[in-house]
Design a protein around this motif. Structure first.
Motif, PDB file in Angstrom:
ATOM      1  N   GLU A 139       0.813  -1.174  -0.056  1.00 15.34           N
ATOM      2  CA  GLU A 139      -0.147  -0.084  -0.133  1.00 15.34           C
ATOM      3  C   GLU A 139       0.896   1.364   0.002  1.00 15.34           C
ATOM      4  OE1 GLU A 139      -3.364   2.001   2.777  1.00 15.34           O
ATOM      5  OE2 GLU A 139      -2.942  -0.050   3.254  1.00 15.34           O
ATOM      6  N   ILE A 140       1.877   1.264   0.776  1.00 12.90           N
ATOM      7  CA  ILE A 140       2.850   2.227   0.910  1.00 12.90           C
ATOM      8  C   ILE A 140       3.515   2.728  -0.596  1.00 12.90           C
ATOM      9  CG2 ILE A 140       5.103   3.163   1.932  1.00 12.90           C
ATOM     10  CD1 ILE A 140       4.213   1.685   4.367  1.00 12.90           C
ATOM     11  N   ASN A 141       3.999   1.392  -1.249  1.00 20.01           N
ATOM     12  CA  ASN A 141       4.585   1.420  -2.490  1.00 20.01           C
ATOM     13  C   ASN A 141       3.666   2.011  -3.442  1.00 20.01           C
ATOM     14  OD1 ASN A 141       7.264   0.508  -1.366  1.00 20.01           O
ATOM     15  ND2 ASN A 141       7.206  -1.239  -1.679  1.00 20.01           N
ATOM     16  N   LYS A 142       2.606   1.537  -3.387  1.00 24.53           N
ATOM     17  CA  LYS A 142       1.845   1.846  -4.382  1.00 24.53           C
ATOM     18  C   LYS A 142       1.337   3.607  -4.332  1.00 24.53           C
ATOM     19  CE  LYS A 142      -3.152   1.548  -5.866  1.00 24.53           C
ATOM     20  NZ  LYS A 142      -4.539   0.549  -5.643  1.00 24.53           N
ATOM     21  N   GLU A 143       1.390   4.160  -3.007  1.00 25.03           N
ATOM     22  CA  GLU A 143       1.016   5.428  -2.766  1.00 25.03           C
ATOM     23  C   GLU A 143       2.309   6.492  -3.111  1.00 25.03           C
ATOM     24  OE1 GLU A 143      -1.151   8.956  -1.825  1.00 25.03           O
ATOM     25  OE2 GLU A 143      -1.756   6.741  -2.029  1.00 25.03           O
ATOM     26  N   ILE A 144       3.563   5.712  -3.100  1.00 23.03           N
ATOM     27  CA  ILE A 144       4.778   6.437  -3.439  1.00 23.03           C
ATOM     28  C   ILE A 144       4.883   6.468  -4.892  1.00 23.03           C
ATOM     29  CG2 ILE A 144       7.174   6.318  -3.642  1.00 23.03           C
ATOM     30  CD1 ILE A 144       7.275   5.155  -0.649  1.00 23.03           C
ATOM     31  N   LEU A 145       4.622   5.621  -5.628  1.00 24.03           N
ATOM     32  CA  LEU A 145       4.234   5.462  -7.153  1.00 24.03           C
ATOM     33  C   LEU A 145       3.414   6.362  -7.760  1.00 24.03           C
ATOM     34  CD1 LEU A 145       5.598   4.001  -9.626  1.00 24.03           C
ATOM     35  CD2 LEU A 145       3.954   2.429  -9.338  1.00 24.03           C
ATOM     36  N   PHE A 146       2.425   6.536  -7.017  1.00 20.85           N
ATOM     37  CA  PHE A 146       1.369   7.415  -7.545  1.00 20.85           C
ATOM     38  C   PHE A 146       2.139   8.979  -7.426  1.00 20.85           C
ATOM     39  CE2 PHE A 146      -1.889  10.310  -6.523  1.00 20.85           C
ATOM     40  CZ  PHE A 146      -2.953  10.340  -7.548  1.00 20.85           C
ATOM     41  N   LEU A 147       2.499   9.357  -6.269  1.00 19.96           N
ATOM     42  CA  LEU A 147       3.227  10.660  -5.993  1.00 19.96           C
ATOM     43  C   LEU A 147       4.042  10.948  -6.965  1.00 19.96           C
ATOM     44  CD1 LEU A 147       2.909  10.611  -2.220  1.00 19.96           C
ATOM     45  CD2 LEU A 147       1.560  12.100  -3.613  1.00 19.96           C
ATOM     46  N   LYS A 148       4.869   9.800  -7.153  1.00 18.64           N
ATOM     47  CA  LYS A 148       6.221  10.014  -8.240  1.00 18.64           C
ATOM     48  C   LYS A 148       5.579  10.275  -9.509  1.00 18.64           C
ATOM     49  CE  LYS A 148      10.521   9.516  -9.647  1.00 18.64           C
ATOM     50  NZ  LYS A 148      11.307  10.502  -9.571  1.00 18.64           N
ATOM     51  N   ASN A 149       4.677   9.427 -10.222  1.00 19.69           N
ATOM     52  CA  ASN A 149       4.091   9.482 -11.321  1.00 19.69           C
ATOM     53  C   ASN A 149       3.471  10.742 -11.626  1.00 19.69           C
ATOM     54  OD1 ASN A 149       5.402   7.012 -12.196  1.00 19.69           O
ATOM     55  ND2 ASN A 149       3.292   5.983 -11.793  1.00 19.69           N
ATOM     56  N   ASN A 150       2.597  11.216 -10.707  1.00 22.63           N
ATOM     57  CA  ASN A 150       1.890  12.386 -11.015  1.00 22.63           C
ATOM     58  C   ASN A 150       2.329  13.674 -10.422  1.00 22.63           C
ATOM     59  OD1 ASN A 150      -1.278  11.501 -11.687  1.00 22.63           O
ATOM     60  ND2 ASN A 150      -0.425   9.997 -10.325  1.00 22.63           N
ATOM     61  N   TYR A 151       2.983  13.648  -9.487  1.00 14.48           N
ATOM     62  CA  TYR A 151       3.711  15.085  -9.209  1.00 14.48           C
ATOM     63  C   TYR A 151       5.326  15.275  -8.987  1.00 14.48           C
ATOM     64  CZ  TYR A 151      -1.051  15.079  -7.423  1.00 14.48           C
ATOM     65  OH  TYR A 151      -2.470  15.300  -7.319  1.00 14.48           O
ATOM     66  N   GLU A 152       5.931  13.944  -9.439  1.00  9.36           N
ATOM     67  CA  GLU A 152       7.349  14.006  -9.453  1.00  9.36           C
ATOM     68  C   GLU A 152       7.855  14.226  -7.941  1.00  9.36           C
ATOM     69  OE1 GLU A 152       9.300  16.238 -12.005  1.00  9.36           O
ATOM     70  OE2 GLU A 152       8.212  15.752 -13.971  1.00  9.36           O
ATOM     71  N   THR A 153       7.094  13.524  -7.028  1.00 10.13           N
ATOM     72  CA  THR A 153       7.561  13.810  -5.460  1.00 10.13           C
ATOM     73  C   THR A 153       8.472  12.587  -5.342  1.00 10.13           C
ATOM     74  OG1 THR A 153       5.329  14.230  -5.307  1.00 10.13           O
ATOM     75  CG2 THR A 153       6.632  13.913  -3.450  1.00 10.13           C
ATOM     76  N   GLU A 154       9.820  12.889  -4.731  1.00  6.79           N
ATOM     77  CA  GLU A 154      10.713  12.001  -4.397  1.00  6.79           C
ATOM     78  C   GLU A 154      10.638  11.649  -2.757  1.00  6.79           C
ATOM     79  OE1 GLU A 154      12.738  10.574  -6.219  1.00  6.79           O
ATOM     80  OE2 GLU A 154      12.721  11.723  -8.003  1.00  6.79           O
ATOM     81  N   ILE A 155      10.399  10.389  -2.448  1.00  8.97           N
ATOM     82  CA  ILE A 155      10.312   9.947  -0.953  1.00  8.97           C
ATOM     83  C   ILE A 155      11.091   8.931  -0.614  1.00  8.97           C
ATOM     84  CG2 ILE A 155       8.411   8.904   0.354  1.00  8.97           C
ATOM     85  CD1 ILE A 155       6.274  10.274  -1.462  1.00  8.97           C
ATOM     86  N   LYS A 156      11.422   9.057   0.548  1.00 10.52           N
ATOM     87  CA  LYS A 156      12.366   7.907   1.269  1.00 10.52           C
ATOM     88  C   LYS A 156      11.669   7.648   2.462  1.00 10.52           C
ATOM     89  CE  LYS A 156      16.969   7.464   3.457  1.00 10.52           C
ATOM     90  NZ  LYS A 156      18.127   8.181   3.903  1.00 10.52           N
ATOM     91  N   ILE A 157      11.738   6.001   2.393  1.00  9.07           N
ATOM     92  CA  ILE A 157      11.203   5.512   3.643  1.00  9.07           C
ATOM     93  C   ILE A 157      12.292   5.207   4.906  1.00  9.07           C
ATOM     94  CG2 ILE A 157       9.708   3.444   4.697  1.00  9.07           C
ATOM     95  CD1 ILE A 157       7.915   5.176   3.164  1.00  9.07           C
TER      96      ILE A 157
END
Length: 202
Positions: A139-157
């Protein structure tokens, strides 16, 4: 280039959990400093303690750690505070410093609703504190991918220790006259008592 972690929040009040997570993320993410930014007038909350009191509590809680700093960039604002405005202003002040925004897992799933998240994502990277009891990594990875694809958001866990303390429960304990020692730094407890804060909590 120096690396600063930005730790924003209402801090109503700041407690030991905030400080532990900040220090843990600083070391695990190789950050030079953690910059605490108490909110002024947050868009989604109606607070019962003034921005000045919350700023003063954070200042007292962090002043003994030379890796912690505090900014009044939001508490001195008159209007509602949005993260994108704060970060842009900070980058004009902290030149040649790479900024990372520290958030909890709940906030990760709220990012897509933030004002101008696309603009914010161009300015800063996010570090998410993941507590050990949360196991739905898909679920976390899915949300990170969504943010990356839609807003180019870079996220580290970053996996963090478990320390369940909430400001809401602490305010309730204070209203009930119960001890909050070791849950809140002594300096902050003294400030709360001296200024008669949280005697009546909404």
């Amino acid at each position: 280039m120096k690396r600063y972690g930005i730790f924003g929040g209402t801090f109503n009040p700041i407690h030991s959990g905030h400080l532990m997570i900040a220090e843990f993320l600083r070391e695990e993410s190789n950050l030079d400093k953690i910059l605490f930014i108490p909110t002024g007038s947050p868009p989604h909350k109606d607070l019962n303690v003034s921005a000045i009191d919350r700023f003063n509590m954070v200042k007292k809680a962090t002043e003994n750690n030379d890796k912690f700093e505090i900014s009044d960039i939001e508490t001195k604002r008159i209007n509602l505070s949005y993260t994108v405005d704060t970060i842009k202003e900070l980058k004009n002040i902290l030149k040649d410093i790479k900024l990372y925004f520290l958030i909890g897992l709940d906030t990760l799933f709220e990012l897509k609703t933030w004002k101008k998240i696309d603009e914010l994502s161009k300015e800063i990277e996010f570090i998410v504190a993941l507590r050990p009891n949360y196991i739905n990594i898909d679920e976390i990875n899915k949300e990170i991918l969504f943010l990356k694809n839609n807003y180019e958001t870079e996220i580290k866990i970053v996996q963090t220790p478990q320390l369940e303390i909430s400001s809401t429960s602490l305010r309730k304990r204070i209203v009930e006259g119960k001890s909050v020692k070791y849950l809140i730094p002594d300096e902050v407890i003294e400030y709360i008592e001296e200024n008669n804060l949280y005697k009546y909590d909404d």
